[in-house]
Design a protein around this motif. Sequence first.
Motif, PDB file in Angstrom:
ATOM      1  N   ARG A 301       0.890  -1.186   0.001  1.00 40.59           N
ATOM      2  CA  ARG A 301       0.058  -0.050   0.195  1.00 40.59           C
ATOM      3  C   ARG A 301       0.724   1.313   0.015  1.00 40.59           C
ATOM      4  O   ARG A 301       0.360   2.483  -0.161  1.00 40.59           O
ATOM      5  N   VAL A 302       2.134   1.079  -0.022  1.00 41.69           N
ATOM      6  CA  VAL A 302       3.024   2.618   0.271  1.00 41.69           C
ATOM      7  C   VAL A 302       2.952   3.216  -1.116  1.00 41.69           C
ATOM      8  O   VAL A 302       3.280   2.441  -2.279  1.00 41.69           O
ATOM      9  N   THR A 303       2.535   4.330  -1.230  1.00 38.98           N
ATOM     10  CA  THR A 303       2.655   5.072  -2.348  1.00 38.98           C
ATOM     11  C   THR A 303       3.474   6.390  -2.454  1.00 38.98           C
ATOM     12  O   THR A 303       4.079   6.692  -3.428  1.00 38.98           O
ATOM     13  N   HIS A 304       4.280   6.547  -1.063  1.00 35.90           N
ATOM     14  CA  HIS A 304       5.158   7.768  -1.106  1.00 35.90           C
ATOM     15  C   HIS A 304       6.256   7.051  -0.397  1.00 35.90           C
ATOM     16  O   HIS A 304       6.490   6.377   0.758  1.00 35.90           O
ATOM     17  N   PHE A 305       7.521   7.187  -0.953  1.00 39.74           N
ATOM     18  CA  PHE A 305       8.792   6.533  -0.201  1.00 39.74           C
ATOM     19  C   PHE A 305       9.792   7.744  -0.376  1.00 39.74           C
ATOM     20  O   PHE A 305      10.265   8.165  -1.590  1.00 39.74           O
ATOM     21  N   ILE A 306      10.526   8.242   0.750  1.00 36.66           N
ATOM     22  CA  ILE A 306      11.570   9.253   0.840  1.00 36.66           C
ATOM     23  C   ILE A 306      12.950   8.566   1.506  1.00 36.66           C
ATOM     24  O   ILE A 306      12.736   7.846   2.568  1.00 36.66           O
ATOM     25  N   LEU A 307      13.754   8.532   0.837  1.00 34.67           N
ATOM     26  CA  LEU A 307      15.198   8.227   1.237  1.00 34.67           C
ATOM     27  C   LEU A 307      16.050   9.322   1.015  1.00 34.67           C
ATOM     28  O   LEU A 307      16.467   9.878  -0.039  1.00 34.67           O
ATOM     29  N   ALA A 308      16.715   9.660   2.335  1.00 31.24           N
ATOM     30  CA  ALA A 308      17.384  10.942   2.130  1.00 31.24           C
ATOM     31  C   ALA A 308      18.716  10.968   3.019  1.00 31.24           C
ATOM     32  O   ALA A 308      18.682  10.212   4.002  1.00 31.24           O
ATOM     33  N   PHE A 309      19.748  11.265   2.497  1.00 36.94           N
ATOM     34  CA  PHE A 309      20.947  11.602   3.367  1.00 36.94           C
ATOM     35  C   PHE A 309      21.860  10.084   3.375  1.00 36.94           C
ATOM     36  O   PHE A 309      22.069   9.570   4.555  1.00 36.94           O
ATOM     37  N   TYR A 310      21.889   9.406   2.440  1.00 31.72           N
ATOM     38  CA  TYR A 310      22.723   8.426   2.297  1.00 31.72           C
ATOM     39  C   TYR A 310      23.688   8.237   0.952  1.00 31.72           C
ATOM     40  O   TYR A 310      23.453   9.013   0.035  1.00 31.72           O
ATOM     41  N   THR A 311      24.552   7.359   0.979  1.00 25.97           N
ATOM     42  CA  THR A 311      25.269   7.100  -0.077  1.00 25.97           C
ATOM     43  C   THR A 311      24.430   6.333  -0.891  1.00 25.97           C
ATOM     44  O   THR A 311      23.685   5.630  -0.481  1.00 25.97           O
ATOM     45  N   GLN A 312      24.801   5.901  -2.199  1.00 24.32           N
ATOM     46  CA  GLN A 312      23.530   5.488  -3.029  1.00 24.32           C
ATOM     47  C   GLN A 312      23.760   3.724  -2.788  1.00 24.32           C
ATOM     48  O   GLN A 312      22.721   3.041  -2.903  1.00 24.32           O
ATOM     49  N   GLY A 313      24.896   3.384  -1.858  1.00 26.97           N
ATOM     50  CA  GLY A 313      24.605   1.799  -1.498  1.00 26.97           C
ATOM     51  C   GLY A 313      23.324   1.721  -0.798  1.00 26.97           C
ATOM     52  O   GLY A 313      22.875   0.549  -0.801  1.00 26.97           O
ATOM     53  N   CYS A 314      23.046   2.428   0.329  1.00 27.21           N
ATOM     54  CA  CYS A 314      21.838   2.094   1.093  1.00 27.21           C
ATOM     55  C   CYS A 314      20.577   2.225   0.289  1.00 27.21           C
ATOM     56  O   CYS A 314      19.759   1.119   0.560  1.00 27.21           O
ATOM     57  N   PRO A 315      20.314   3.092  -0.646  1.00 30.50           N
ATOM     58  CA  PRO A 315      19.081   2.725  -1.378  1.00 30.50           C
ATOM     59  C   PRO A 315      18.885   1.394  -2.423  1.00 30.50           C
ATOM     60  O   PRO A 315      17.978   0.919  -2.542  1.00 30.50           O
ATOM     61  N   ILE A 316      20.081   1.348  -2.864  1.00 30.09           N
ATOM     62  CA  ILE A 316      19.981   0.261  -3.621  1.00 30.09           C
ATOM     63  C   ILE A 316      19.769  -1.024  -2.853  1.00 30.09           C
ATOM     64  O   ILE A 316      18.922  -2.046  -3.304  1.00 30.09           O
ATOM     65  N   HIS A 317      20.307  -1.139  -1.436  1.00 31.05           N
ATOM     66  CA  HIS A 317      19.997  -2.201  -0.914  1.00 31.05           C
ATOM     67  C   HIS A 317      18.658  -2.567  -0.411  1.00 31.05           C
ATOM     68  O   HIS A 317      17.993  -3.394  -0.289  1.00 31.05           O
ATOM     69  N   LEU A 318      18.083  -1.279   0.049  1.00 28.78           N
ATOM     70  CA  LEU A 318      16.913  -1.270   0.365  1.00 28.78           C
ATOM     71  C   LEU A 318      15.687  -1.551  -0.637  1.00 28.78           C
ATOM     72  O   LEU A 318      14.992  -2.320  -0.519  1.00 28.78           O
ATOM     73  N   LEU A 319      15.992  -0.724  -1.758  1.00 24.30           N
ATOM     74  CA  LEU A 319      15.040  -1.157  -3.114  1.00 24.30           C
ATOM     75  C   LEU A 319      14.981  -2.537  -3.530  1.00 24.30           C
ATOM     76  O   LEU A 319      14.156  -3.112  -3.835  1.00 24.30           O
ATOM     77  N   ARG A 320      16.165  -3.481  -3.199  1.00 29.91           N
ATOM     78  CA  ARG A 320      16.251  -4.638  -3.639  1.00 29.91           C
ATOM     79  C   ARG A 320      15.457  -5.598  -2.722  1.00 29.91           C
ATOM     80  O   ARG A 320      15.065  -6.712  -2.799  1.00 29.91           O
ATOM     81  N   ASN A 321      15.222  -4.928  -1.261  1.00 36.85           N
ATOM     82  CA  ASN A 321      14.662  -5.821  -0.144  1.00 36.85           C
ATOM     83  C   ASN A 321      13.287  -5.479  -0.151  1.00 36.85           C
ATOM     84  O   ASN A 321      12.627  -5.914   0.726  1.00 36.85           O
ATOM     85  N   LEU A 322      12.634  -4.307  -0.810  1.00 33.62           N
ATOM     86  CA  LEU A 322      11.228  -4.036  -0.616  1.00 33.62           C
ATOM     87  C   LEU A 322      10.502  -4.357  -1.809  1.00 33.62           C
ATOM     88  O   LEU A 322      10.984  -3.898  -3.180  1.00 33.62           O
TER      89      LEU A 322
END
Length: 386
Positions: A301-322
């Motif tokens: 049901r998540v329609t809005h996702f904000i990721l801030a103040f990371y190096t690119q490795g953190c978003p990549i890991h999260l996006l792969r696990n969500l």
Amino acid sequence: MDDGFGEEQDKATGSDVLHTDQLDAKTTSEKDTRARDAEMVQRGENKGGDGESASNDAGSSATAVPFAFVVSYVCQHWRNVALSMPSLWTTIVVTPEERPPYERISTLLERSKNHPIDITINYGDLVHFNVPSSEIPFAMLIPHIHRWRTIKVTVSEYYPMYMFLGAVSDPSVSAAPQLTTLELHFCEDPEDDPDLFLYPNMGKHFTLFAGSAPLLTRIVLWGVHVDWDQPWIASASNLTDLELAYHAEDVRPSWAQFSTILRGASALQKLTLRQSGPCSWSIEPTPGDPADINAPIQLVRVTHFILAFYTQGCPIHLLRNLYLPALKHLTLNCYSDIGEDFGDLIRELTRPASPVQEQPRSLASHLESLKIPPLPMHRDALQRAS
């Protein structure tokens, strides 16, 4: 036979004697008037009685007095109408200007009776106002915790936040059955080390609200150290908005804790992570761990996702696990090191989604908005994204 003498006598003596039929009519009229006045007051409160700034006829802006107080000063009649409506007195704002004995707060707590209350405690500049932490009126509000609907606390020093956490975790404190919003903001100095929690002597694991706040729909935790296994957060099935921000790495949740929180938030619609989130991105399963602990977390049901103040490795890991099939709005704000290429992040957005989808699509293919800062990347990554 009525010769008019009685009426003349009433006029002469100044009395207000009324016949039975007149009394009935007068009583009915008064009831209708009170009901009508109460409705008018309620409408006025809904339109502009929130104490925010208001514009006058000259077009300038002035700070408005809370509507309930305005009405109660018009005349005795309107004062009585306002006092008879507990819903007018349910917003309580506490700032450093408030000083003991806190008569205004006591008045609001009394006039709101048993209605749910909305509390904002803003001590974001304790030093400027020279307010001792011991003067913050937590003790006055805690006995009404069963009435709290929203609680928002902002402090510039950690000790007052520590006091608040301890106060709502006292064994004598009841659960928070009506609480829908919990916002705790610690405005830490941006120059402090973000990798280390600077108050280890205040790192006690408290159990807030006797472990129970079943109606929570919004949780915001900025720089506040909590026990991530607490029932009120680990099983918040009604949660629609979760924001975690500015947590030192040594007090962030483990991947197991983080995934448990998200898997339990089946109604979640907005997720915000600002320099926070899990301290690791996966774990080696151990006896007692769920079999699917490293499986993709389905946030359908998540329609809005904000990721801030990371190096690119953190978003990549999260996006792969969500797994985010309903995502429409994505914001990525990453740190950019000199010479770093962000093509991997763009490729992550455009790769096929998790295989749990029958017809895998890339995450970017169903976005309505994507906000990212200017980032260096190879041309092939941009071409693929387009």
